[in-house]
Design a protein around this motif. Structure first.
Motif, PDB file in Angstrom:
ATOM      1  N   PRO A  26       0.816  -1.215   0.000  1.00  0.00           N
ATOM      2  CA  PRO A  26       0.000   0.000   0.000  1.00  0.00           C
ATOM      3  C   PRO A  26       0.849   1.264   0.000  1.00  0.00           C
ATOM      4  O   PRO A  26       1.930   1.296   0.588  1.00  0.00           O
ATOM      5  N   LYS A  27       0.329   2.272  -0.684  1.00  0.00           N
ATOM      6  CA  LYS A  27       0.990   3.577  -0.704  1.00  0.00           C
ATOM      7  C   LYS A  27       0.660   4.311   0.592  1.00  0.00           C
ATOM      8  O   LYS A  27      -0.376   4.064   1.209  1.00  0.00           O
ATOM      9  N   MET A  28       1.513   5.218   0.983  1.00  0.00           N
ATOM     10  CA  MET A  28       1.297   6.013   2.191  1.00  0.00           C
ATOM     11  C   MET A  28      -0.051   6.728   2.086  1.00  0.00           C
ATOM     12  O   MET A  28      -0.337   7.380   1.086  1.00  0.00           O
ATOM     13  N   GLY A  29      -0.885   6.579   3.098  1.00  0.00           N
ATOM     14  CA  GLY A  29      -2.181   7.242   3.121  1.00  0.00           C
ATOM     15  C   GLY A  29      -3.273   6.533   2.341  1.00  0.00           C
ATOM     16  O   GLY A  29      -4.401   7.020   2.281  1.00  0.00           O
ATOM     17  N   GLU A  30      -2.978   5.391   1.720  1.00  0.00           N
ATOM     18  CA  GLU A  30      -3.977   4.657   0.959  1.00  0.00           C
ATOM     19  C   GLU A  30      -5.039   4.091   1.896  1.00  0.00           C
ATOM     20  O   GLU A  30      -4.739   3.607   2.987  1.00  0.00           O
ATOM     21  N   GLU A  31      -6.290   4.160   1.459  1.00  0.00           N
ATOM     22  CA  GLU A  31      -7.404   3.664   2.263  1.00  0.00           C
ATOM     23  C   GLU A  31      -7.329   2.139   2.361  1.00  0.00           C
ATOM     24  O   GLU A  31      -7.371   1.443   1.357  1.00  0.00           O
ATOM     25  N   MET A  32      -7.208   1.629   3.592  1.00  0.00           N
ATOM     26  CA  MET A  32      -7.148   0.192   3.829  1.00  0.00           C
ATOM     27  C   MET A  32      -8.453  -0.263   4.478  1.00  0.00           C
ATOM     28  O   MET A  32      -8.989   0.411   5.364  1.00  0.00           O
ATOM     29  N   LEU A  33      -8.937  -1.412   4.020  1.00  0.00           N
ATOM     30  CA  LEU A  33     -10.212  -1.945   4.482  1.00  0.00           C
ATOM     31  C   LEU A  33      -9.999  -3.312   5.118  1.00  0.00           C
ATOM     32  O   LEU A  33      -9.127  -4.071   4.685  1.00  0.00           O
ATOM     33  N   PRO A  34     -10.821  -3.657   6.132  1.00  0.00           N
ATOM     34  CA  PRO A  34     -10.717  -4.993   6.696  1.00  0.00           C
ATOM     35  C   PRO A  34     -11.307  -6.037   5.753  1.00  0.00           C
ATOM     36  O   PRO A  34     -12.280  -5.767   5.052  1.00  0.00           O
ATOM     37  N   VAL A  35     -10.711  -7.206   5.735  1.00  0.00           N
ATOM     38  CA  VAL A  35     -11.260  -8.367   5.041  1.00  0.00           C
ATOM     39  C   VAL A  35     -11.810  -9.261   6.144  1.00  0.00           C
ATOM     40  O   VAL A  35     -11.123  -9.527   7.134  1.00  0.00           O
TER      41      VAL A  35
END
Length: 196
Positions: A26-35
């Motif tokens: 992931p890129k810095m600040g990229e929105e990460m979501l739970p799986v």
């Protein structure tokens, strides 16, 4: 109320690396979501791009149905800039849960971002799995009942307003609403009316 169960240590990045695909960076600040699993157990985390990229990793979202005391349902018309179903009428509030976020926090964040709406007491209705051609979501459905004054148009919402149940019924199946909204309306309309 149903809630997500996060591991003590950060969940692994998904999809797992293979010889042909070295893995998610992931890129810095990229929105990460739970799986998640259907029971809300968080088994991984991934980017928004990955969940819409055809892998169909199950990820949680929140939906809020807003109904006034006249049995009218508040809907939003999705902005033409949306990556999925632009220009369709949809649930009053809907959005992804960020990694590490509770369902309630995600619901209030999305309601604030989309409608500037924060003065409500959410009622949890149900969670279910919704699968489309591009993604697979664990949808967590909430309701808010009251005579709320909401009038917001921003980069996420093109238009919004209250609809009578008759107007909704007469537009079902005509390409006006998102398929997910039509499904939820059929399943939850009686539950919403029972809350009045």
């Amino acid at each position: 109320m149903f809630e997500l169960i996060y591991p003590v240590d950060p969940a692994p990045l998904l999809p797992l690396p293979t010889v042909l695909k070295p893995g998610l960076h992931p890129k810095m600040g990229e929105e990460m979501l739970p799986v998640v699993e259907e029971n809300g157990l968080v088994v991984g985390q991934t980017s928004r791009k990955e969940v819409h990229g055809g892998l169909k990793l199950l990820h949680p979202v929140v939906h809020l149905h807003i109904m006034n005391r006249n049995s009218e349902l508040f809907l939003q018309k999705r902005s033409k800039s949306k990556d999925l179903l632009p220009g369709f009428w949809d649930t009053a509030v809907g959005g992804h849960v960020d990694y590490g976020e509770s369902l309630e926090d995600a619901l209030y964040r999305e309601a604030s971002e989309e409608l500037g709406f924060i003065a409500f007491n959410p009622i949890y209705l149900k969670s279910y799995v919704w699968e489309s051609s591009t993604e697979k979501e664990l949808v967590n459905v909430f309701a808010a009942i009251g005579n709320f004054k909401i009038d917001t148009v921003n980069d996420e919402v093109e238009e919004c307003g209250y609809w009578t149940l008759e107007d909704i019924f007469s537009n079902i199946g005509k390409g006006v609403f998102t398929p997910n909204f039509e499904h939820e309306f059929a399943v939850f309309k009686d539950s919403l009316l029972a809350l009045l």
